[in-house]
Design a protein around this motif. Structure first.
Motif, PDB file in Angstrom:
ATOM      1  N   SER A  11       4.852  -4.765   1.064  1.00 40.56           N
ATOM      2  CA  SER A  11       4.302  -3.413   1.031  1.00 40.56           C
ATOM      3  C   SER A  11       2.823  -3.422   1.379  1.00 40.56           C
ATOM      4  CB  SER A  11       4.514  -2.799  -0.356  1.00 40.56           C
ATOM      5  OG  SER A  11       3.903  -3.594  -1.357  1.00 40.56           O
ATOM      6  N   THR A  23       4.762   9.934   0.103  1.00 41.66           N
ATOM      7  CA  THR A  23       5.021   8.832   1.025  1.00 41.66           C
ATOM      8  C   THR A  23       5.986   9.229   2.134  1.00 41.66           C
ATOM      9  OG1 THR A  23       6.788   7.969  -0.408  1.00 41.66           O
ATOM     10  CG2 THR A  23       4.571   7.059  -0.711  1.00 41.66           C
ATOM     11  N   PRO A  58      -0.302   7.184 -10.033  1.00 41.15           N
ATOM     12  CA  PRO A  58       0.938   7.640  -9.380  1.00 41.15           C
ATOM     13  C   PRO A  58       2.053   7.959 -10.360  1.00 41.15           C
ATOM     14  CG  PRO A  58       0.685   5.265  -9.133  1.00 41.15           C
ATOM     15  CD  PRO A  58      -0.586   5.763  -9.745  1.00 41.15           C
ATOM     16  N   LEU A  59       1.938   7.527 -11.598  1.00 41.91           N
ATOM     17  CA  LEU A  59       2.960   7.838 -12.586  1.00 41.91           C
ATOM     18  C   LEU A  59       2.816   9.258 -13.111  1.00 41.91           C
ATOM     19  CD1 LEU A  59       3.040   4.497 -14.636  1.00 41.91           C
ATOM     20  CD2 LEU A  59       4.626   5.245 -12.863  1.00 41.91           C
ATOM     21  N   ASN A  64      12.870   0.479  -2.439  1.00 42.04           N
ATOM     22  CA  ASN A  64      12.371   1.268  -3.569  1.00 42.04           C
ATOM     23  C   ASN A  64      11.191   0.566  -4.239  1.00 42.04           C
ATOM     24  OD1 ASN A  64      14.088   3.466  -3.352  1.00 42.04           O
ATOM     25  ND2 ASN A  64      15.658   2.586  -4.682  1.00 42.04           N
ATOM     26  N   ALA A  65      11.274  -0.761  -4.333  1.00 46.89           N
ATOM     27  CA  ALA A  65      10.165  -1.523  -4.914  1.00 46.89           C
ATOM     28  C   ALA A  65       8.916  -1.387  -4.041  1.00 46.89           C
ATOM     29  CB  ALA A  65      10.559  -2.991  -5.058  1.00 46.89           C
ATOM     30  N   TRP A  66       9.110  -1.510  -2.727  1.00 48.30           N
ATOM     31  CA  TRP A  66       7.971  -1.363  -1.808  1.00 48.30           C
ATOM     32  C   TRP A  66       7.367   0.036  -1.910  1.00 48.30           C
ATOM     33  CZ3 TRP A  66       8.311  -4.038   3.622  1.00 48.30           C
ATOM     34  CH2 TRP A  66       8.506  -5.419   3.436  1.00 48.30           C
ATOM     35  N   ASN A  67       8.214   1.042  -1.984  1.00 49.61           N
ATOM     36  CA  ASN A  67       7.707   2.419  -2.053  1.00 49.61           C
ATOM     37  C   ASN A  67       6.878   2.629  -3.315  1.00 49.61           C
ATOM     38  OD1 ASN A  67       7.456   4.966  -0.892  1.00 49.61           O
ATOM     39  ND2 ASN A  67       9.187   5.796  -2.033  1.00 49.61           N
ATOM     40  N   HIS A  68       7.344   2.039  -4.403  1.00 55.16           N
ATOM     41  CA  HIS A  68       6.575   2.136  -5.652  1.00 55.16           C
ATOM     42  C   HIS A  68       5.222   1.438  -5.493  1.00 55.16           C
ATOM     43  CE1 HIS A  68       6.021   2.513 -10.028  1.00 55.16           C
ATOM     44  NE2 HIS A  68       5.493   1.309  -9.968  1.00 55.16           N
ATOM     45  N   GLU A  69       5.229   0.265  -4.866  1.00 56.10           N
ATOM     46  CA  GLU A  69       3.970  -0.461  -4.668  1.00 56.10           C
ATOM     47  C   GLU A  69       3.032   0.289  -3.727  1.00 56.10           C
ATOM     48  OE1 GLU A  69       5.553  -5.073  -5.291  1.00 56.10           O
ATOM     49  OE2 GLU A  69       5.565  -4.174  -3.280  1.00 56.10           O
ATOM     50  N   LYS A  99       2.760   3.492  -3.449  1.00 56.19           N
ATOM     51  CA  LYS A  99       2.144   4.553  -4.245  1.00 56.19           C
ATOM     52  C   LYS A  99       1.050   3.992  -5.150  1.00 56.19           C
ATOM     53  CE  LYS A  99       6.264   7.509  -4.331  1.00 56.19           C
ATOM     54  NZ  LYS A  99       7.327   8.109  -5.177  1.00 56.19           N
ATOM     55  N   GLU A 100       1.299   2.824  -5.723  1.00 59.88           N
ATOM     56  CA  GLU A 100       0.283   2.196  -6.585  1.00 59.88           C
ATOM     57  C   GLU A 100      -0.976   1.858  -5.784  1.00 59.88           C
ATOM     58  OE1 GLU A 100       0.192   1.685  -9.754  1.00 59.88           O
ATOM     59  OE2 GLU A 100       2.233   1.626 -10.546  1.00 59.88           O
TER      60      GLU A 100
END
Length: 501
Positions: A387, A136, A129-130, A453-458, A460-461
């Motif tokens: 998440s 999302t 995802p990076l 924002n932390a949840w959204n990143h997780e 995607k991971e």
């Protein structure tokens, strides 16, 4: 000791070698559990008043305080525990209904914890995802049956009104009155910055928050508190609250002590009067009646806003959802039995309703079987704690999730479960001005933004690990789930295979 004496569940322990008698704990405790004894020259504590909110522990400058569970016990057995015995004593004294806050604490199965997510390895490579795009964003609302094209061959936009989210999460309904002005402002500002939505709950919308209308869901409950034309048109969507997970089948009750000042004016009821929502909507006794209200609200908003119908997760939830999908509603919100609330009858909260995981899977399956799944979007709520829970809910069939308790935790809540007292030491579930100001909206909204924002990143991971690059591809994709420690019936309802298959 008197027959009605109930030993406190928690005790305040003070290290007198560290305590400097600064009296911060005394000033900060709305429950008056701390007091300075002039004669003895030391701070004392009354543990019977402690609700274990951790306010004193957090602000003690010398770390002299901690709250511990009391060692006092009854002669318990597998059938009678101390909590049940205490509750019997309380009702013998009061003759009233027991009230509790937040979600169901009973040790029922948490199916999210018994579901594991799949990951890609070789044949279906994972996605980084990076370095690769991950989608999302979510669009909630009914989907048209077919694509229409104009005379020039171009597609015609025949989409009905929709909610467009930057991620599959929204802040669930919490009314102004049950929570403070500052808490509502924090939720509204966070939703606006994140590009998602927050829900007013059944208490109307304070005029200061109309500016957040594009990110607001306005609710219509059985009490119709604060409902008028301007209110309905202020939000991006209208939600009809038929029920909620913490108290299915019964109405709402906000105590008169919380109906003060701006709360009274916003709800359009007298100061000090209890705000009681009846159990049913007195104009809804069938799906046909519900359809009438759905289209009345669409008429009132000139067909520019989607209509949500919120229901509690109960045993016939799939059949109910099927009817709602045919009523003209655009979105169905399902609230599981672990959903939080400011106050609910304890016996209802702990014994009525079913888990959101089973309800969601059953509804998604039925709507697919009846070929009407695209008529509505599904929003799941009722203790979405992380998440990972959210991703699992999407795989079970949700388009998005309502986030409630996790959001108030972000604002500072310590789950002391005494919201109904109106003395929230963190300025969330209170209308006492001195307590409300303890929640700084500038800090609160930023913490909410950080959490989402932390949840959204997780998310995607996790999706990248599955080899999936969009939420839409994950929705209802139960091949991405495996059960652990579940029986055949549970696996069948959830529509997943056991781990190892």
């Amino acid at each position: 000791m008197p027959i009605n004496y109930i030993y406190p569940d928690y005790e305040i322990e003070r290290d007198y070698d560290k305590c400097i008698n600064c009296r911060v704990c005394e000033r900060q405790c709305a429950n008056e559990a701390h007091a300075y004894n002039e004669r003895r020259g030391k701070m004392l504590a009354d543990s019977s008043k402690c609700v274990n909110c951790h306010r004193c522990v957090s602000l003690c400058p010398t770390r002299a305080l901690k709250i511990v569970r009391t060692a006092h016990t009854f002669r318990e057995n597998a059938n009678w525990n101390g909590q049940l015995i205490n509750e019997i004593y309380k009702q013998c004294d009061s003759g009233g209904v027991l009230l509790s806050s937040m979600g169901n604490p009973r040790e029922y199965p948490i199916y999210f914890d018994r579901l594991l997510l799949n990951a890609s390895q070789v044949t279906n490579p994972s996605i980084d995802p990076l370095r690769e795009p991950m989608e999302t964003r979510v669009s909630l609302g009914a989907k048209p049956d077919r694509i229409e094209r104009g005379a020039d061959g171009r597609m015609v936009n025949n989409l009905p009104p929709r909610l467009n989210l930057s991620m599959p999460a929204m802040f669930s309904a919490m009314s102004f009155g049950s929570i403070s002005y500052n808490a509502h402002e924090s939720l509204a500002r966070a939703a606006t910055e994140l590009g998602i939505y927050y829900n007013t709950g059944e208490g109307g919308l304070h005029e200061d928050f109309y500016r957040y209308g594009p990110n607001t869901i306005v609710q219509v409950a059985s009490g119709r508190f604060g409902v008028h034309g301007e209110y309905l048109n202020a939000g991006a969507a209208v939600e009809i609250k038929m029920g909620q997970g913490a108290k299915p089948g019964i109405g709402g009750h906000l105590p008169g002590k919380k109906i003060v000042g701006e709360v009274s004016r916003t709800r359009m009821i007298p100061v000090g009067s209890d705000a009681i929502s009846p159990a049913p909507h007195h104009d809804i006794y069938s799906i046909e009646d519900l359809r009438q209200l759905v289209f009345s609200l669409k008429e009132a908003t000139a067909y520019t806003k989607p209509v949500i119908v919120k229901i509690a997760a109960v045993h016939n939830v799939a059949a109910i959802a099927s009817g709602i999908a045919r009523s003209g509603a655009d979105i169905i919100a399902i609230d599981g039995y672990r959903g939080g609330t400011g106050a609910a009858p304890t016996r209802i909260r702990d014994n009525v309703g079913i888990p959101i995981e089973l309800a969601l899977a059953a509804v998604d399956t039925r709507l697919r079987d009846e070929r009407i799944r695209d008529r509505v979007s599904l929003v799941a709520g009722g203790s979405i704690r992380s998440s990972a829970d959210l991703v699992k809910a999407v795989a079970l069939g949700a388009d998005a999730c309502y986030i409630g308790t996790a959001a108030v935790l972000a604002l500072g809540c310590h789950l002391c479960r005494s919201c109904q007292e109106g003395k929230c030491n963190w300025g969330i579930a209170t209308q006492v001005p001195e307590l409300v100001k303890r929640l700084n909206p500038n800090v609160g909204y930023r913490r909410l933004v950080n959490l989402m924002n932390a949840w959204n990143h997780e998310i995607k991971e996790i999706m990248g690990g599955m080899g999936i690059n969009s939420i839409e591809s994950l929705r209802g994709n139960r091949l991405m789930l495996r059960g652990v420690g579940l029986n055949e019936k549970e696996l069948s309802i959830l529509g997943v295979k056991h781990a190892g298959e």
